[in-house]
Design a protein around this motif. Structure first.
Motif, mmCIF file in Angstrom:
data_model
loop_
_atom_site.group_PDB
_atom_site.id
_atom_site.type_symbol
_atom_site.label_atom_id
_atom_site.label_comp_id
_atom_site.label_asym_id
_atom_site.label_seq_id
_atom_site.Cartn_x
_atom_site.Cartn_y
_atom_site.Cartn_z
ATOM 1 N N VAL A 47 0.864 -1.174 0.014
ATOM 2 C CA VAL A 47 -0.152 0.027 0.063
ATOM 3 C C VAL A 47 0.902 1.010 -0.153
ATOM 4 N N GLU A 48 0.701 1.925 -1.105
ATOM 5 C CA GLU A 48 1.434 3.364 -1.094
ATOM 6 C C GLU A 48 0.795 4.161 -2.176
ATOM 7 N N PRO A 49 1.382 5.507 -2.474
ATOM 8 C CA PRO A 49 0.637 6.372 -3.429
ATOM 9 C C PRO A 49 0.293 5.533 -4.897
ATOM 10 N N ASP B 236 -1.977 10.463 -12.018
ATOM 11 C CA ASP B 236 -0.819 10.644 -11.016
ATOM 12 C C ASP B 236 -0.994 11.331 -10.025
ATOM 13 N N ASP B 237 -2.283 11.370 -9.485
ATOM 14 C CA ASP B 237 -2.581 12.158 -8.090
ATOM 15 C C ASP B 237 -2.092 11.520 -6.981
ATOM 16 N N ASP B 238 -0.936 11.959 -6.416
ATOM 17 C CA ASP B 238 -0.207 11.119 -5.165
ATOM 18 C C ASP B 238 -1.054 11.338 -3.818
ATOM 19 N N GLY B 239 -2.198 11.936 -3.747
ATOM 20 C CA GLY B 239 -3.073 11.808 -2.882
ATOM 21 C C GLY B 239 -4.054 10.731 -2.635
ATOM 22 N N VAL B 240 -3.903 9.690 -3.669
ATOM 23 C CA VAL B 240 -4.676 8.550 -3.633
ATOM 24 C C VAL B 240 -3.766 7.394 -3.738
ATOM 25 N N TRP B 241 -3.819 6.627 -2.517
ATOM 26 C CA TRP B 241 -3.075 5.409 -2.531
ATOM 27 C C TRP B 241 -3.700 4.224 -2.920
ATOM 28 N N GLU C 164 -6.005 3.179 7.668
ATOM 29 C CA GLU C 164 -5.465 4.057 8.749
ATOM 30 C C GLU C 164 -4.286 4.245 8.262
ATOM 31 N N HIS C 165 -3.460 3.583 7.965
ATOM 32 C CA HIS C 165 -1.869 3.753 7.425
ATOM 33 C C HIS C 165 -1.928 4.855 6.262
ATOM 34 N N ALA C 166 -2.791 4.561 5.365
ATOM 35 C CA ALA C 166 -2.963 5.766 4.175
ATOM 36 C C ALA C 166 -3.361 7.174 4.681
ATOM 37 N N ARG C 167 -4.195 6.831 5.533
ATOM 38 C CA ARG C 167 -4.812 8.252 6.077
ATOM 39 C C ARG C 167 -3.740 9.052 6.814
ATOM 40 N N SER C 168 -2.987 8.370 7.985
ATOM 41 C CA SER C 168 -2.016 8.890 8.772
ATOM 42 C C SER C 168 -0.819 9.256 7.990
ATOM 43 N N HIS C 169 -0.747 9.087 6.703
ATOM 44 C CA HIS C 169 0.381 9.396 5.896
ATOM 45 C C HIS C 169 -0.213 10.656 4.677
ATOM 46 N N ARG D 109 -5.604 11.263 0.537
ATOM 47 C CA ARG D 109 -7.065 11.764 0.420
ATOM 48 C C ARG D 109 -7.983 10.564 0.251
ATOM 49 N N ALA D 110 -7.352 9.485 -0.336
ATOM 50 C CA ALA D 110 -8.328 8.398 -0.670
ATOM 51 C C ALA D 110 -7.209 7.032 -0.627
ATOM 52 N N VAL D 111 -7.934 6.009 -0.477
ATOM 53 C CA VAL D 111 -7.231 4.737 -0.758
ATOM 54 C C VAL D 111 -7.998 3.621 -1.631
ATOM 55 N N GLU D 112 -7.469 3.034 -2.591
ATOM 56 C CA GLU D 112 -8.375 2.090 -3.323
ATOM 57 C C GLU D 112 -7.518 0.973 -3.521
ATOM 58 N N ALA D 113 -8.584 -0.128 -4.169
ATOM 59 C CA ALA D 113 -8.007 -1.560 -4.184
ATOM 60 C C ALA D 113 -8.716 -1.910 -5.532
#
Length: 188
Positions: free
Chosen positions: A75-77, A99-104, A130-135, A138-142
């Motif tokens: 999980v990363e940008p 290329d939005d680095d705010g989405v992981w 929580e990991h993505a949010r704490s770093h 703006r969002a995390v997707e799968a």
């Protein structure tokens, strides 16, 4: 007891132990990193070295069960996955800045032999939020798969996780680009 730790806080030997002797050990979470055809355009040594370097930068989370390294989730940008950015499935029906680095992105799960069927993928998926949010994400997707009961799944298809795993972690469906593939997301 399950404990989940960012990969940059654990020794490489612990991460490598999760992959050792398994089919995922041939890829080392490089499927979405190597732009070309992974098996032609990189060697196993290349993939292991790249994963070690990425892991040291915090490219994933490591699950420990009773202090034994047992599971991994990448999980990363999203922009750190060059091949993912060029694949059609995650983008079908979507118009957004790749290329939005705010989405992981959550791209890969591995559970070590001897620790499977204990719910570790559920724990790891929940921890990605929580990991993505704490770093600062703006969002995390799968990009999970769905396999109906009784349907055969070829090796490696489920490395992206199952839809149910992400549903239970609070992800919601964004698109359903193919019969068995979903794009799911948590916005912060």
């Amino acid at each position: 007891m399950i404990r989940i730790v960012p990969s940059d806080e654990v020794p490489w030997e612990d991460v490598d132990a999760i992959f050792d002797g398994s089919e995922p050990g041939k890829c080392h979470c490089q499927r979405y990193k190597v732009k070309g055809w992974i098996w032609r355009d990189s060697t196993l040594g290349d993939r292991v070295a790249a994963h070690e370097e990425q892991s040291a930068r915090g490219s994933g989370l490591v699950a420990y069960v009773d202090d034994q390294p047992a599971g991994w989730v990448a999980v990363e940008p999203r922009c750190d996955y060059p091949k993912l950015l060029g694949m059609p499935v995650p983008w079908k029906g979507r118009a957004e800045d790749k290329d939005d680095d705010g989405v992981w992105a959550v791209t890969c799960f591995v559970v070590r032999k001897g620790f499977r069927r204990q719910g570790l993928t559920y724990e790891l998926a929940a921890a990605t939020v929580e990991h993505a949010r704490s770093h600062g994400a703006r969002a995390v997707e799968a990009y999970p798969m769905f396999a109906p009961a009784g349907q055969n799944v070829t090796w490696g298809e489920m490395h992206v996780g199952a839809r149910q795993v992400f549903e239970e972690a609070g992800f919601v469906q964004v698109t359903h680009p193919t019969k068995r593939r979903f794009v799911m997301r948590v916005d912060f």
